[in-house]
Design an enzyme around this catalytic site. Structure first.
Site, short mmCIF file in Angstrom:
data_model
loop_
_atom_site.label_atom_id
_atom_site.label_comp_id
_atom_site.label_asym_id
_atom_site.label_seq_id
_atom_site.Cartn_x
_atom_site.Cartn_y
_atom_site.Cartn_z
CE1 TYR A 1 -4.17 1.29 -0.35
CE2 TYR A 1 -3.89 2.33 1.78
CZ TYR A 1 -4.61 2.16 0.63
OH TYR A 1 -5.78 2.85 0.45
CE LYS B 1 -7.53 5.88 1.12
NZ LYS B 1 -8.80 6.53 0.74
#
Length: 254
Positions: A153, A160
Site C-alpha cells: 500500500y 490515508k
C-alpha cells in the site's frame, strides 16, 4: 419514512456499479435522499452508471486538482439542489510508482499527486460545498486503516494517514457550522481502485481469515450502510470519528 428522507446529497467517486460510492448513492436514494454525482474525465461513463440507480441523478464534472471546478462547484450543484445535507468523499489516486513495494524509490512528484488527490481533496471538497450547507449536515470520507504499514500500500497508506488527520481538523473547524465529519475505514474490496494496486492479492488471501466476522471482498454494502448511517440524523453528536467496517481486522493483533 426512510433514514435519509428529504436529505440532499453529493456523492463523488461513482466509477462502476461495484464501487462503494455507487452503493452509497443507491442506498441513499432508497432511503429517501436526493442525490447528485460528480464525475472526472469520462463523464459519459459516470452518466451511464448513474442510469443504473433507482432514479438516475444529475452528474457534474469535478477534478479536485482543478481550482475552477472547485470554485464553481456550489453553483453547479445548486442548479439541481437548493442545498446540501451531506457529502460523500470517495476520491483517491496514486501513481503506480507509489504502490507495490516501491516505497523507498518513489519520487516526490508522484507522492505529491497521491497526497493532493487522496488527502488535500477532502478539505477542498468540504470548502467547496460549504456554501450549500447552511443548515449543517455531514461529510463522510472513505478510508483504509492507516495505523499500520500494510504490504504494497506504501505511499497510499501515507496519504490515508493524512486523510485521517485532515478529517479531525475539519471536524474541529466545521463544527461551528453544524457539520459533522467522519470516515468509514472499509476492509479491502474488489473495486476498480483495488485492481490498480500491485500485489492486492495479499489482502485477498489473508483478510477473510483474519476477520472475526469474516469478510466478503465482493460486498460493498456494509461500508455503504455505514456511510448512510453517518449521513443520517442518527449520529448527531459524532464527529472526527473513524468507523471501521472491516470484519474486525483492525482490532486483531499479529
Amino acid at each position: 419514512m426512510g433514514l435519509l428522507e428529504g436529505k440532499r446529497l453529493l456523492v463523488t467517486g461513482v466509477l462502476t456499479d461495484s464501487s462503494i460510492a455507487y452503493n452509497v448513492a443507491k442506498l441513499a436514494q432508497e432511503e429517501g435522499a436526493q442525490v447528485v454525482l460528480t464525475g472526472f474525465g469520462r463523464l459519459s461513463l459516470v452518466e451511464r452508471i448513474a442510469k443504473r440507480l433507482p432514479e438516475p441523478p444529475p452528474v457534474v464534472e469535478l477534478d479536485v486538482q482543478n481550482g475552477e471546478h472547485l470554485d464553481t462547484l456550489a453553483d453547479r450543484v445548486g442548479e439541481h439542489l437548493d442545498g446540501l445535507d451531506g457529502v460523500v468523499h470517495s476520491i483517491g489516486f496514486a501513481p503506480q510508482t507509489c504502490l507495490g513495494g516501491n516505497f523507498l524509490n518513489t519520487a516526490w512528484e508522484d507522492v505529491a499527486t497521491a497526497v493532493h488527490v487522496s488527502t488535500f481533496s477532502f478539505k477542498s471538497l468540504a470548502v467547496a460545498c460549504l456554501p450549500l450547507m447552511k443548515e449543517g449536515g455531514a461529510i463522510v470520507g472513505l478510508d483504509f486503516d492507516a495505523t499500520k504499514a500494510w504490504p504494497v500500500y506504501d505511499w497510499m497508506g501515507v496519504a490515508k494517514a493524512g486523510l485521517e488527520s485532515c478529517s479531525r481538523y475539519l471536524a474541529r473547524d466545521l463544527g461551528k457550522h453544524g457539520i459533522r465529519v467522519n470516515l468509514v475505514a472499509a476492509g479491502p474490496l474488489r473495486t476498480m481502485a483495488a485492481k490498480s494496486i500491485p500485489g492486492f492479492q495479499e489482502f485477498e488471501e489473508s483478510w477473510p481469515d483474519r476477520a472475526p466476522l469474516g469478510w466478503d471482498l465482493g460486498d460493498t454494502a456494509p461500508a455503504a450502510r455505514a456511510c448512510v448511517a453517518l449521513l443520517s440524523d442518527w449520529f448527531p453528536a459524532t464527529t472526527g470519528e473513524i468507523v471501521h467496517v472491516d470484519g474486525g481486522v483492525h482490532a486483531m493483533g499479529g
